[in-house]
Design a protein around this motif. Sequence first.
Motif, PDB file in Angstrom:
ATOM      1  N   PRO A  55      -7.323 -23.823   0.489  1.00 21.39           N
ATOM      2  CA  PRO A  55      -8.205 -23.917  -0.675  1.00 21.39           C
ATOM      3  C   PRO A  55      -9.533 -24.564  -0.295  1.00 21.39           C
ATOM      4  N   PRO A  56     -10.643 -23.997  -0.733  1.00 20.36           N
ATOM      5  CA  PRO A  56     -11.942 -24.572  -0.384  1.00 20.36           C
ATOM      6  C   PRO A  56     -12.215 -25.889  -1.114  1.00 20.36           C
ATOM      7  N   VAL A  57     -11.533 -26.087  -2.245  1.00 21.32           N
ATOM      8  CA  VAL A  57     -11.725 -27.276  -3.071  1.00 21.32           C
ATOM      9  C   VAL A  57     -10.392 -27.675  -3.678  1.00 21.32           C
ATOM     10  N   LEU A  58     -10.121 -28.964  -3.696  1.00 21.20           N
ATOM     11  CA  LEU A  58      -8.973 -29.492  -4.427  1.00 21.20           C
ATOM     12  C   LEU A  58      -9.505 -30.497  -5.440  1.00 21.20           C
ATOM     13  N   THR A  59      -9.492 -30.132  -6.702  1.00 22.81           N
ATOM     14  CA  THR A  59     -10.062 -30.994  -7.727  1.00 22.81           C
ATOM     15  C   THR A  59      -9.100 -32.075  -8.198  1.00 22.81           C
ATOM     16  N   LYS A  60      -7.803 -31.869  -7.980  1.00 20.90           N
ATOM     17  CA  LYS A  60      -6.768 -32.825  -8.419  1.00 20.90           C
ATOM     18  C   LYS A  60      -6.929 -33.179  -9.891  1.00 20.90           C
ATOM     19  N   GLY A  61      -7.153 -32.152 -10.700  1.00 18.53           N
ATOM     20  CA  GLY A  61      -7.241 -32.332 -12.143  1.00 18.53           C
ATOM     21  C   GLY A  61      -8.624 -32.656 -12.679  1.00 18.53           C
ATOM     22  N   ARG A  62      -9.577 -32.910 -11.805  1.00 19.94           N
ATOM     23  CA  ARG A  62     -10.945 -33.179 -12.270  1.00 19.94           C
ATOM     24  C   ARG A  62     -11.606 -31.858 -12.674  1.00 19.94           C
ATOM     25  N   PRO A  63     -12.463 -31.873 -13.689  1.00 22.30           N
ATOM     26  CA  PRO A  63     -13.187 -30.648 -14.061  1.00 22.30           C
ATOM     27  C   PRO A  63     -14.124 -30.222 -12.936  1.00 22.30           C
ATOM     28  N   LEU A  64     -14.247 -28.917 -12.763  1.00 22.91           N
ATOM     29  CA  LEU A  64     -15.056 -28.343 -11.694  1.00 22.91           C
ATOM     30  C   LEU A  64     -16.307 -27.690 -12.267  1.00 22.91           C
ATOM     31  N   VAL A  65     -17.464 -28.100 -11.740  1.00 24.99           N
ATOM     32  CA  VAL A  65     -18.738 -27.489 -12.104  1.00 24.99           C
ATOM     33  C   VAL A  65     -19.229 -26.718 -10.887  1.00 24.99           C
ATOM     34  N   LEU A  66     -19.408 -25.417 -11.045  1.00 24.57           N
ATOM     35  CA  LEU A  66     -19.932 -24.554  -9.994  1.00 24.57           C
ATOM     36  C   LEU A  66     -21.416 -24.337 -10.285  1.00 24.57           C
ATOM     37  N   VAL A  67     -22.255 -24.517  -9.272  1.00 20.99           N
ATOM     38  CA  VAL A  67     -23.702 -24.426  -9.456  1.00 20.99           C
ATOM     39  C   VAL A  67     -24.254 -23.259  -8.650  1.00 20.99           C
ATOM     40  N   CYS A  68     -25.174 -22.517  -9.252  1.00 19.97           N
ATOM     41  CA  CYS A  68     -25.864 -21.449  -8.532  1.00 19.97           C
ATOM     42  C   CYS A  68     -27.272 -21.305  -9.099  1.00 19.97           C
ATOM     43  N   ARG A  69     -28.101 -20.548  -8.430  1.00 20.51           N
ATOM     44  CA  ARG A  69     -29.452 -20.242  -8.911  1.00 20.51           C
ATOM     45  C   ARG A  69     -29.374 -19.042  -9.846  1.00 20.51           C
ATOM     46  N   ASN A  70     -30.498 -18.659 -10.402  1.00 18.72           N
ATOM     47  CA  ASN A  70     -30.542 -17.551 -11.366  1.00 18.72           C
ATOM     48  C   ASN A  70     -31.043 -16.259 -10.727  1.00 18.72           C
ATOM     49  N   THR A  71     -30.596 -15.985  -9.509  1.00 16.34           N
ATOM     50  CA  THR A  71     -31.018 -14.785  -8.792  1.00 16.34           C
ATOM     51  C   THR A  71     -29.844 -13.823  -8.649  1.00 16.34           C
ATOM     52  N   VAL A  72     -30.151 -12.583  -8.302  1.00 15.01           N
ATOM     53  CA  VAL A  72     -29.096 -11.573  -8.132  1.00 15.01           C
ATOM     54  C   VAL A  72     -28.167 -11.967  -6.983  1.00 15.01           C
ATOM     55  N   SER A  73     -28.722 -12.406  -5.862  1.00 15.13           N
ATOM     56  CA  SER A  73     -27.862 -12.788  -4.738  1.00 15.13           C
ATOM     57  C   SER A  73     -27.002 -14.012  -5.092  1.00 15.13           C
ATOM     58  N   ALA A  74     -27.516 -14.903  -5.929  1.00  9.75           N
ATOM     59  CA  ALA A  74     -26.734 -16.069  -6.346  1.00  9.75           C
ATOM     60  C   ALA A  74     -25.550 -15.654  -7.216  1.00  9.75           C
ATOM     61  N   THR A  75     -25.720 -14.600  -8.025  1.00 10.37           N
ATOM     62  CA  THR A  75     -24.598 -14.142  -8.851  1.00 10.37           C
ATOM     63  C   THR A  75     -23.479 -13.579  -7.975  1.00 10.37           C
ATOM     64  N   ARG A  76     -23.852 -12.955  -6.871  1.00 12.00           N
ATOM     65  CA  ARG A  76     -22.842 -12.456  -5.941  1.00 12.00           C
ATOM     66  C   ARG A  76     -22.050 -13.624  -5.362  1.00 12.00           C
ATOM     67  N   ALA A  77     -22.757 -14.670  -4.948  1.00  6.75           N
ATOM     68  CA  ALA A  77     -22.096 -15.857  -4.396  1.00  6.75           C
ATOM     69  C   ALA A  77     -21.228 -16.541  -5.457  1.00  6.75           C
ATOM     70  N   ALA A  78     -21.714 -16.593  -6.678  1.00  9.71           N
ATOM     71  CA  ALA A  78     -20.951 -17.218  -7.761  1.00  9.71           C
ATOM     72  C   ALA A  78     -19.683 -16.419  -8.064  1.00  9.71           C
ATOM     73  N   THR A  79     -19.799 -15.096  -8.066  1.00  9.88           N
ATOM     74  CA  THR A  79     -18.629 -14.246  -8.310  1.00  9.88           C
ATOM     75  C   THR A  79     -17.589 -14.439  -7.217  1.00  9.88           C
ATOM     76  N   THR A  80     -18.031 -14.477  -5.971  1.00  6.31           N
ATOM     77  CA  THR A  80     -17.109 -14.732  -4.854  1.00  6.31           C
ATOM     78  C   THR A  80     -16.447 -16.091  -5.005  1.00  6.31           C
ATOM     79  N   ALA A  81     -17.235 -17.103  -5.330  1.00  6.01           N
ATOM     80  CA  ALA A  81     -16.696 -18.457  -5.475  1.00  6.01           C
ATOM     81  C   ALA A  81     -15.645 -18.527  -6.584  1.00  6.01           C
ATOM     82  N   VAL A  82     -15.948 -17.942  -7.740  1.00  7.75           N
ATOM     83  CA  VAL A  82     -14.995 -17.955  -8.854  1.00  7.75           C
ATOM     84  C   VAL A  82     -13.709 -17.230  -8.455  1.00  7.75           C
ATOM     85  N   THR A  83     -13.842 -16.103  -7.777  1.00  4.62           N
ATOM     86  CA  THR A  83     -12.668 -15.336  -7.350  1.00  4.62           C
ATOM     87  C   THR A  83     -11.809 -16.139  -6.383  1.00  4.62           C
ATOM     88  N   VAL A  84     -12.429 -16.751  -5.394  1.00  5.23           N
ATOM     89  CA  VAL A  84     -11.688 -17.553  -4.421  1.00  5.23           C
ATOM     90  C   VAL A  84     -11.031 -18.748  -5.101  1.00  5.23           C
TER      91      VAL A  84
END
Length: 165
Positions: A55-84
Amino acid sequence: MGRHKRHRYDFWPPGGPEVVVVGAHGGAGCTTIAALLKPSWDLGSLAHRYQPSTPPVLTKGRPLVLVCRNTVSATRAATTAVTVLHGYEERVACLAVVSDGAAEPKDASARFLLLEARVGGIVRFPYLRELRLLDDPGNVTLNGRAQRALTEIRHLTYLAQGGGR
């Protein structure tokens, strides 16, 4: 009507919930958002954390905030991150979309709409020139839009911890 009075935004009350903040890509604004959400764990970019069967991240019950920019390439990275993250049963409480100063492209907006069902919520954090001029984001006076965005991020992390039930 007069101008809105600007205030230095006070952070979480002492002992407030810790959140985990991670960038979908490098330069997303993760460190800035983490500094504004104290207490928080700033994990930097996920890009260097992808390993097979780990797992790339272990939150151990803490809320997770994922941050990205507002660009098309950033949405690709965000989609990959959410999927993983979902593959390891880590849920994103909030996707914080940090403006880079330019208008959000239509393709990015469309992709964010598709991501909306897979995260607790999406919050757009406005571009603030002042954040580029100081080392400590906590010393910046946030305008009303930025304060509202930060409040919404906090609200989504509160809900992710079971608040409001």
